[in-house]
Design a protein around this motif. Structure first.
Motif, PDB file in Angstrom:
ATOM      1  N   VAL A 128      13.096   9.175  33.255  1.00 17.41           N
ATOM      2  CA  VAL A 128      14.449   8.795  32.853  1.00 17.41           C
ATOM      3  C   VAL A 128      14.938   7.652  33.732  1.00 17.41           C
ATOM      4  O   VAL A 128      14.926   7.742  34.959  1.00 17.41           O
ATOM      5  N   ASP A 129      15.374   6.563  33.105  1.00 18.17           N
ATOM      6  CA  ASP A 129      15.887   5.386  33.807  1.00 18.17           C
ATOM      7  C   ASP A 129      17.220   5.001  33.174  1.00 18.17           C
ATOM      8  O   ASP A 129      17.272   4.243  32.198  1.00 18.17           O
ATOM      9  N   LEU A 130      18.305   5.533  33.719  1.00 20.89           N
ATOM     10  CA  LEU A 130      19.624   5.279  33.152  1.00 20.89           C
ATOM     11  C   LEU A 130      20.043   3.827  33.344  1.00 20.89           C
ATOM     12  O   LEU A 130      20.767   3.270  32.515  1.00 20.89           O
ATOM     13  N   GLY A 131      19.610   3.207  34.457  1.00 19.30           N
ATOM     14  CA  GLY A 131      19.949   1.803  34.667  1.00 19.30           C
ATOM     15  C   GLY A 131      19.414   0.924  33.555  1.00 19.30           C
ATOM     16  O   GLY A 131      20.098   0.022  33.078  1.00 19.30           O
ATOM     17  N   ALA A 132      18.180   1.203  33.117  1.00 17.92           N
ATOM     18  CA  ALA A 132      17.591   0.411  32.035  1.00 17.92           C
ATOM     19  C   ALA A 132      18.321   0.653  30.719  1.00 17.92           C
ATOM     20  O   ALA A 132      18.530  -0.280  29.932  1.00 17.92           O
ATOM     21  N   VAL A 133      18.713   1.903  30.448  1.00 15.87           N
ATOM     22  CA  VAL A 133      19.408   2.223  29.198  1.00 15.87           C
ATOM     23  C   VAL A 133      20.748   1.502  29.124  1.00 15.87           C
ATOM     24  O   VAL A 133      21.075   0.848  28.122  1.00 15.87           O
ATOM     25  N   LEU A 134      21.561   1.625  30.178  1.00 13.39           N
ATOM     26  CA  LEU A 134      22.894   1.023  30.147  1.00 13.39           C
ATOM     27  C   LEU A 134      22.825  -0.499  30.221  1.00 13.39           C
ATOM     28  O   LEU A 134      23.703  -1.187  29.695  1.00 13.39           O
ATOM     29  N   LYS A 135      21.800  -1.014  30.846  1.00 10.93           N
ATOM     30  CA  LYS A 135      21.647  -2.468  30.883  1.00 10.93           C
ATOM     31  C   LYS A 135      21.272  -3.010  29.508  1.00 10.93           C
ATOM     32  O   LYS A 135      21.801  -4.040  29.064  1.00 10.93           O
ATOM     33  N   ALA A 136      20.378  -2.321  28.823  1.00 12.48           N
ATOM     34  CA  ALA A 136      19.896  -2.803  27.531  1.00 12.48           C
ATOM     35  C   ALA A 136      20.941  -2.679  26.430  1.00 12.48           C
ATOM     36  O   ALA A 136      21.006  -3.520  25.540  1.00 12.48           O
ATOM     37  N   HIS A 137      21.768  -1.647  26.493  1.00 13.05           N
ATOM     38  CA  HIS A 137      22.661  -1.363  25.364  1.00 13.05           C
ATOM     39  C   HIS A 137      24.137  -1.642  25.637  1.00 13.05           C
ATOM     40  O   HIS A 137      24.893  -1.882  24.699  1.00 13.05           O
ATOM     41  N   LEU A 138      24.561  -1.612  26.924  1.00 14.61           N
ATOM     42  CA  LEU A 138      25.985  -1.818  27.218  1.00 14.61           C
ATOM     43  C   LEU A 138      26.204  -2.873  28.296  1.00 14.61           C
ATOM     44  O   LEU A 138      27.300  -2.949  28.867  1.00 14.61           O
ATOM     45  N   ASN A 139      25.169  -3.660  28.613  1.00 16.77           N
ATOM     46  CA  ASN A 139      25.270  -4.709  29.635  1.00 16.77           C
ATOM     47  C   ASN A 139      25.688  -4.149  30.990  1.00 16.77           C
ATOM     48  O   ASN A 139      26.373  -4.826  31.771  1.00 16.77           O
ATOM     49  N   GLY A 140      25.286  -2.907  31.251  1.00 19.77           N
ATOM     50  CA  GLY A 140      25.577  -2.294  32.538  1.00 19.77           C
ATOM     51  C   GLY A 140      24.415  -2.450  33.489  1.00 19.77           C
ATOM     52  O   GLY A 140      23.636  -3.401  33.403  1.00 19.77           O
ATOM     53  N   ILE A 182      29.334   6.554  20.592  1.00 21.46           N
ATOM     54  CA  ILE A 182      28.548   5.690  21.488  1.00 21.46           C
ATOM     55  C   ILE A 182      27.770   6.544  22.476  1.00 21.46           C
ATOM     56  O   ILE A 182      26.582   6.292  22.748  1.00 21.46           O
ATOM     57  N   LEU A 183      28.412   7.572  23.022  1.00 18.23           N
ATOM     58  CA  LEU A 183      27.713   8.468  23.952  1.00 18.23           C
ATOM     59  C   LEU A 183      26.565   9.197  23.254  1.00 18.23           C
ATOM     60  O   LEU A 183      25.474   9.357  23.831  1.00 18.23           O
ATOM     61  N   ASP A 184      26.807   9.643  22.027  1.00 18.25           N
ATOM     62  CA  ASP A 184      25.740  10.332  21.288  1.00 18.25           C
ATOM     63  C   ASP A 184      24.544   9.410  21.051  1.00 18.25           C
ATOM     64  O   ASP A 184      23.387   9.851  21.096  1.00 18.25           O
ATOM     65  N   GLU A 185      24.822   8.126  20.811  1.00 19.98           N
ATOM     66  CA  GLU A 185      23.733   7.177  20.607  1.00 19.98           C
ATOM     67  C   GLU A 185      22.943   6.972  21.899  1.00 19.98           C
ATOM     68  O   GLU A 185      21.712   6.866  21.874  1.00 19.98           O
ATOM     69  N   LEU A 186      23.638   6.936  23.031  1.00 18.44           N
ATOM     70  CA  LEU A 186      22.943   6.822  24.314  1.00 18.44           C
ATOM     71  C   LEU A 186      22.080   8.052  24.578  1.00 18.44           C
ATOM     72  O   LEU A 186      20.939   7.944  25.052  1.00 18.44           O
ATOM     73  N   VAL A 187      22.622   9.230  24.280  1.00 17.44           N
ATOM     74  CA  VAL A 187      21.859  10.469  24.458  1.00 17.44           C
ATOM     75  C   VAL A 187      20.618  10.456  23.576  1.00 17.44           C
ATOM     76  O   VAL A 187      19.516  10.828  24.000  1.00 17.44           O
ATOM     77  N   ARG A 188      20.790  10.007  22.333  1.00 14.61           N
ATOM     78  CA  ARG A 188      19.654   9.971  21.410  1.00 14.61           C
ATOM     79  C   ARG A 188      18.558   9.043  21.915  1.00 14.61           C
ATOM     80  O   ARG A 188      17.368   9.371  21.860  1.00 14.61           O
ATOM     81  N   ARG A 189      18.957   7.893  22.432  1.00 16.97           N
ATOM     82  CA  ARG A 189      17.959   6.946  22.912  1.00 16.97           C
ATOM     83  C   ARG A 189      17.210   7.485  24.131  1.00 16.97           C
ATOM     84  O   ARG A 189      16.011   7.265  24.279  1.00 16.97           O
ATOM     85  N   VAL A 190      17.911   8.174  25.009  1.00 21.15           N
ATOM     86  CA  VAL A 190      17.237   8.768  26.161  1.00 21.15           C
ATOM     87  C   VAL A 190      16.254   9.835  25.707  1.00 21.15           C
ATOM     88  O   VAL A 190      15.112   9.907  26.191  1.00 21.15           O
ATOM     89  N   CYS A 191      16.691  10.681  24.774  1.00 29.23           N
ATOM     90  CA  CYS A 191      15.821  11.761  24.302  1.00 29.23           C
ATOM     91  C   CYS A 191      14.581  11.217  23.592  1.00 29.23           C
ATOM     92  O   CYS A 191      13.476  11.753  23.749  1.00 29.23           O
ATOM     93  N   VAL A 192      14.756  10.152  22.816  1.00 32.19           N
ATOM     94  CA  VAL A 192      13.635   9.616  22.045  1.00 32.19           C
ATOM     95  C   VAL A 192      12.726   8.740  22.900  1.00 32.19           C
ATOM     96  O   VAL A 192      11.499   8.817  22.807  1.00 32.19           O
ATOM     97  N   GLU A 193      13.333   7.902  23.753  1.00 34.93           N
ATOM     98  CA  GLU A 193      12.566   6.887  24.457  1.00 34.93           C
ATOM     99  C   GLU A 193      12.116   7.290  25.855  1.00 34.93           C
ATOM    100  O   GLU A 193      11.127   6.753  26.358  1.00 34.93           O
ATOM    101  N   GLN A 194      12.827   8.206  26.492  1.00 33.87           N
ATOM    102  CA  GLN A 194      12.552   8.430  27.909  1.00 33.87           C
ATOM    103  C   GLN A 194      12.181   9.863  28.279  1.00 33.87           C
ATOM    104  O   GLN A 194      11.564  10.060  29.333  1.00 33.87           O
ATOM    105  N   VAL A 195      12.576  10.835  27.497  1.00 34.90           N
ATOM    106  CA  VAL A 195      12.229  12.209  27.847  1.00 34.90           C
ATOM    107  C   VAL A 195      10.761  12.451  27.512  1.00 34.90           C
ATOM    108  O   VAL A 195      10.354  12.315  26.353  1.00 34.90           O
ATOM    109  N   PRO A 196       9.949  12.789  28.490  1.00 34.69           N
ATOM    110  CA  PRO A 196       8.519  12.974  28.222  1.00 34.69           C
ATOM    111  C   PRO A 196       8.259  14.302  27.524  1.00 34.69           C
ATOM    112  O   PRO A 196       9.078  15.228  27.593  1.00 34.69           O
TER     113      PRO A 196
END
Length: 654
Positions: free
Chosen positions: A401-413, A448-462
């Motif tokens: 799980v890399d939250l920095g990469a998720v928020l950077k890619a989708h919310l410019n965080g 928006i939060l649900d979309e972030l959760v979905r992306r983490v579950c699909v892309e990052q949860v092993p």
């Protein structure tokens, strides 16, 4: 007054007494002129003879700016005895015959305090400013103070100040309310941007992180960016960009101060230690490095106060924070995928509330989540109101799980893999993703939060690991036989360096498990000649598809040394055949707590494989024309010179 001035004042009083003129007018004029010149003389002595304030004979102080022009004026006044003594205390020029009253100077500013600097620096010292990010935390504040002190020491003048662009976290605000006069901190409204020769940004790399002070970067001749977020991208046209792989920016600054042998006060050391403690979780966060520990040790050697650290590292929650946490606990929504719990919560506030990162960490722990996205929003503005949203991501040590990469890619965080954030307005475009833009346009923060959760579950949860993925296969397992005595079992375990082993019949049927504990009990009872069948136990077993997390729970709760993996679990126990074995060592390897396990699992080359591999500390490009040189940074072996060092653009490309 100094002894010489005291003698002069007594002589002047005698002359006044002998004249017929009204003494009040003469005394006021004489004393005003004497006080002005005496005050200027004291201040001139304070900073190695550098003129920071020049007194005029007209009864006013002409405060000179960097360019030598009078930028502001201050009406002169007679300095009371206590304040005059404090001014002299700054220069360390107490008279030997003057009695020091205990406690009188306890709140006096230190030499690097903004109160100790009346006006701007002398014309020979270029004015500089160090900017923290908005809602300043201890890491950015301590880095800014340390960097300002470092530049002042290099130039031999107090001409560098710290500015907080917009607010600070509750803990930092409380700390500054008591300690602000110990550091060179100025309000941004008193800084003339046009006079800036040097500017620095610490613990941030983007202009939006420093609020409306971003215009100062355009006015400054030299700009330095100092940060420890390797994944962040910078939009600042910097003369020099310094980004290093450490747990806190304060670590980099502490190393610079130590390498340059810059003297720091106990307050300076304590503030740097606070920055390292808070940004590394007291050296417990995954991004912590040995350099952070060394820097913290340096701060302690320089006198960092443990009492202050104990009070501010884990501060008490404010009323606003407790309310946000309570509301977050009631509205949290959980999603469990592959054994990982990803939660999200949205809290609406009436106005901006600082310290929400602490709230996110508390909600993460209280809800027993592995990953949390927490959004805090409020309506800003009166004429043209809009909803401002801050998304804070926190995660426990889940490997992929890399939250920095998720928020950077989708919310410019941006941020760290396990701690990141993003801020945006609901009335402005926030992402290139059409789905997120649709949700923003409709004002759906929860969506928006649900979309972030979905992306983490699909892309990052092993995929969740099963017992079959980690077990030791039965062909590699040593087992005792039912006919062995306890003495033989004890010797058997000792030879194979095991603490437990299964007991299997000649037909391969699993009969039980025996451990060194049972051998010790048999020894105490004098029953080492008894067969192992009288001591073996079979409390639990698992199937090949049992999650590793469930195997760990059984090991912890039941105190078992090993758990048999049974292929025909649904058949009667007397017919169980062991397919493998899960042990404590197996569980530890899956967690990858220790570096040797991580290295072997990645490349199979042992400890030296990654040490001697391609991975190395990030290189820092050093422009010799700017303030920080390679010798000062202690990076002489890991730097590369900029081709065409005179080209500022090349320096920014670092």
């Amino acid at each position: 007054a100094a002894p010489g001035w005291s003698i002069f004042l007594r002589m002047l009083a005698t002359d006044i007494a002998r004249t017929c003129a009204p003494p009040s007018a003469v005394a006021r004029s004489a004393l005003r002129s004497i006080a002005v010149h005496h005050r200027a003389a004291v201040i001139n002595r304070s900073f190695n003879g550098r003129v920071l304030c020049q007194a005029s004979t007209s009864g006013r102080d002409d405060v000179k700016g960097v360019g030598g022009s009078s930028s502001s004026r201050r009406r002169s006044r007679i300095v009371p005895r206590v304040h005059a003594r404090r001014i002299e205390a700054m220069s360390g020029s107490h008279d030997e015959d003057e009695t020091h009253l205990e406690g009188e100077d306890d709140d006096a500013p230190s030499n690097n305090s903004s109160r100790a600097i009346v006006g701007a620096a002398d014309p020979g010292a270029p004015l500089g400013v160090v900017l923290t990010h908005v809602s300043a935390d201890f890491d950015t504040l301590s880095s800014a103070v340390g960097l300002a002190k470092l530049r002042n020491a290099r130039l031999g003048a107090n001409c560098t100040f710290v500015v907080l662009p917009r607010g600070a976290s509750p803990g930092v605000s409380h700390y500054l309310a008591l300690h602000k006069n110990k550091f060179p901190i100025k309000e941004k409204r008193v800084v003339e941007a046009g006079s800036l020769a040097w500017a620095a940004v610490v613990d941030a790399q983007r202009r939006d992180r420093i609020g409306d002070c971003d215009k100062w970067l355009d006015a400054a001749k030299e700009v330095v960016v100092l940060d420890h977020h390797l994944l962040a991208t910078s939009d600042i046209d910097a003369t020099e960009l310094i980004v290093e792989d450490v747990g806190a920016t304060a670590t980099i600054v502490a190393e610079m101060l130590e390498n340059e042998n810059v003297p720091i006060t106990e307050e300076d050391a304590t503030l740097l230690a606070l920055g390292i403690h808070t940004d590394t979780g007291s050296l417990t966060f995954e991004a912590t490095t040995p350099r952070d520990a060394d820097a913290l040790a340096y701060c302690l050697r320089m006198g960092a106060s443990q009492k202050v650290l104990a009070e501010y590292v884990n501060p008490s929650l404010t009323a606003e924070q407790r309310e946000v946490i309570a509301r977050g606990m009631t509205d949290v929504k959980k999603t469990t995928v592959e054994g990982i719990t990803v939660s999200r919560v949205h809290v609406e506030c009436e106005e901006y509330s600082p310290g929400m990162a602490t709230c996110a960490k508390e909600v993460l722990d209280l809800t027993d989540s592995d990953v949390l996205f927490m959004a805090v929003s409020y309506v800003h503005g009166k004429k043209n109101p809009y909803r401002h949203v801050s998304v804070i991501g926190r995660a426990k040590p889940v490997k992929t799980v890399d939250l920095g990469a998720v928020l950077k890619a989708h919310l410019n965080g941006g941020g760290h893999p396990k701690a990141a954030s993003a801020a945006f307005r609901m009335d402005q475009e926030i992402s290139s993703s059409s789905s997120l833009e649709t949700l923003r346009a409709s004002g759906d923060v929860e969506g928006i939060l649900d979309e972030l959760v979905r992306r983490v579950c699909v892309e990052q949860v092993p995929p969740e690991r099963k017992a079959r993925d980690v077990m030791r296969h039965s062909r590699d397992v040593v087992a005792a036989t039912p006919e062995m005595t306890m003495a033989e079992v004890g010797e058997f375990l000792d030879v194979h360096d095991h603490r437990a082993c299964p007991v299997m019949s000649g037909e391969g049927i699993l009969m039980g498990v025996v451990s060194v504990t049972e051998v010790d009990v048999a020894t105490i009872k004098g029953q080492l000649d008894r067969p192992v069948s009288g001591y073996m136990k079979l409390r639990s077993a698992v199937t090949p598809n049992t999650p590793v997390s469930e195997c760990e729970r059984i090991l912890v709760e039941q105190g078992e040394g090993c758990i048999p993996v049974v292929a025909n679990y649904d058949e009667p126990r007397r017919q169980w055949r062991m397919e493998g074995l899960v042990t404590r060592a197996t569980i530890l390897k899956t967690h990858e707590y220790y570096r040797r396990n991580r290295l072997r699992s990645r490349n199979g080359g042992g400890l030296l494989a990654e040490r001697d591999g391609d991975k190395a500390a990030p290189k820092v490009t050093v422009n010799p024309e700017v303030f920080f040189d390679s010798e000062m940074l202690g990076l002489a072996e890991n730097t590369e010179k900029v081709p065409g060092a005179d080209d500022a653009a090349a320096g920014a490309g670092a």
